[in-house]
Motif scaffolding. Sequence first.
Motif, PDB file in Angstrom:
ATOM      1  N   ASN A   1       0.868  -1.166   0.000  1.00 35.08           N
ATOM      2  CA  ASN A   1       0.000   0.000   0.000  1.00 35.08           C
ATOM      3  C   ASN A   1       0.913   1.226   0.000  1.00 35.08           C
ATOM      4  O   ASN A   1       1.645   1.449   0.960  1.00 35.08           O
ATOM      5  CB  ASN A   1      -0.882  -0.020   1.247  1.00 35.08           C
ATOM      6  N   ILE A   2       0.877   2.004  -1.077  1.00 40.30           N
ATOM      7  CA  ILE A   2       1.822   3.115  -1.175  1.00 40.30           C
ATOM      8  C   ILE A   2       1.545   4.218  -0.154  1.00 40.30           C
ATOM      9  O   ILE A   2       2.424   5.022   0.131  1.00 40.30           O
ATOM     10  CB  ILE A   2       1.921   3.699  -2.599  1.00 40.30           C
TER      11      ILE A   2
ATOM     12  N   GLU B   1       3.331   2.481   2.891  1.00 35.69           N
ATOM     13  CA  GLU B   1       4.690   2.027   2.568  1.00 35.69           C
ATOM     14  C   GLU B   1       5.380   3.080   1.700  1.00 35.69           C
ATOM     15  O   GLU B   1       5.864   2.795   0.615  1.00 35.69           O
ATOM     16  CB  GLU B   1       4.641   0.684   1.830  1.00 35.69           C
ATOM     17  N   GLN B   2       5.466   4.307   2.220  1.00 30.36           N
ATOM     18  CA  GLN B   2       5.993   5.411   1.426  1.00 30.36           C
ATOM     19  C   GLN B   2       7.461   5.238   1.063  1.00 30.36           C
ATOM     20  O   GLN B   2       7.884   5.632  -0.021  1.00 30.36           O
ATOM     21  CB  GLN B   2       5.747   6.726   2.152  1.00 30.36           C
TER      22      GLN B   2
ATOM     23  N   ALA C   1       7.519   2.842  -1.830  1.00 29.83           N
ATOM     24  CA  ALA C   1       6.994   3.537  -3.010  1.00 29.83           C
ATOM     25  C   ALA C   1       8.046   4.485  -3.580  1.00 29.83           C
ATOM     26  O   ALA C   1       8.214   4.579  -4.802  1.00 29.83           O
ATOM     27  CB  ALA C   1       5.721   4.295  -2.656  1.00 29.83           C
TER      28      ALA C   1
ATOM     29  N   ILE D   1       7.038   4.628  -7.376  1.00 26.63           N
ATOM     30  CA  ILE D   1       5.636   4.319  -7.620  1.00 26.63           C
ATOM     31  C   ILE D   1       4.814   5.552  -7.283  1.00 26.63           C
ATOM     32  O   ILE D   1       4.816   6.019  -6.155  1.00 26.63           O
ATOM     33  CB  ILE D   1       5.180   3.115  -6.769  1.00 26.63           C
ATOM     34  N   GLU D   2       4.139   6.087  -8.288  1.00 21.96           N
ATOM     35  CA  GLU D   2       3.321   7.272  -8.102  1.00 21.96           C
ATOM     36  C   GLU D   2       1.832   6.987  -8.269  1.00 21.96           C
ATOM     37  O   GLU D   2       1.007   7.700  -7.726  1.00 21.96           O
ATOM     38  CB  GLU D   2       3.754   8.361  -9.085  1.00 21.96           C
TER      39      GLU D   2
ATOM     40  N   THR E   1      -1.381   3.841  -8.913  1.00 21.31           N
ATOM     41  CA  THR E   1      -1.716   2.429  -8.776  1.00 21.31           C
ATOM     42  C   THR E   1      -2.769   2.061  -9.816  1.00 21.31           C
ATOM     43  O   THR E   1      -3.571   2.922 -10.197  1.00 21.31           O
ATOM     44  CB  THR E   1      -2.259   2.127  -7.360  1.00 21.31           C
TER      45      THR E   1
ATOM     46  N   THR F   1       0.630  -0.201 -10.053  1.00 19.40           N
ATOM     47  CA  THR F   1       1.945  -0.276 -10.682  1.00 19.40           C
ATOM     48  C   THR F   1       2.479  -1.667 -10.403  1.00 19.40           C
ATOM     49  O   THR F   1       2.505  -2.094  -9.252  1.00 19.40           O
ATOM     50  CB  THR F   1       2.917   0.780 -10.107  1.00 19.40           C
TER      51      THR F   1
END
Length: 120
Positions: free
Chosen positions: A25-26, A29-30, A33, A38-39, A41, A43
Amino acid sequence: MDAVTYPDPRTVGVVSDHLIAVRANISSEQALAGEFRIEYTPTVIVLNQDRREEHRSVGFLPPEEFVPFLLLGVGKAHLSGFRYRKAVQAANRILTEFSGSRWARDAEGVKNAGILRSRR
């Protein structure tokens, strides 16, 4: 993709045969990401054994495009790992089972590279 693509038996088969799936989960989970840039979803990134990116897709893919996408990433990872026969096998599967896929042209490149490199 949760409702259609991920549960599709073809997707499940490729993932269970060739990949280790990790879902993050971005929002929570920054750091992860950020590490993988990852910007948006969904991705999906196929990494090789060294955690180097081989193939990426952003946005929804139906199973008939997602499966060859995954196989192309697998083929590229095999090329990077000098496993040319396996790279050619992954590419051939795309070319026979998913010849109309947008990934077919790239699969042809992986196949040719695998054949050429194995002759060296």
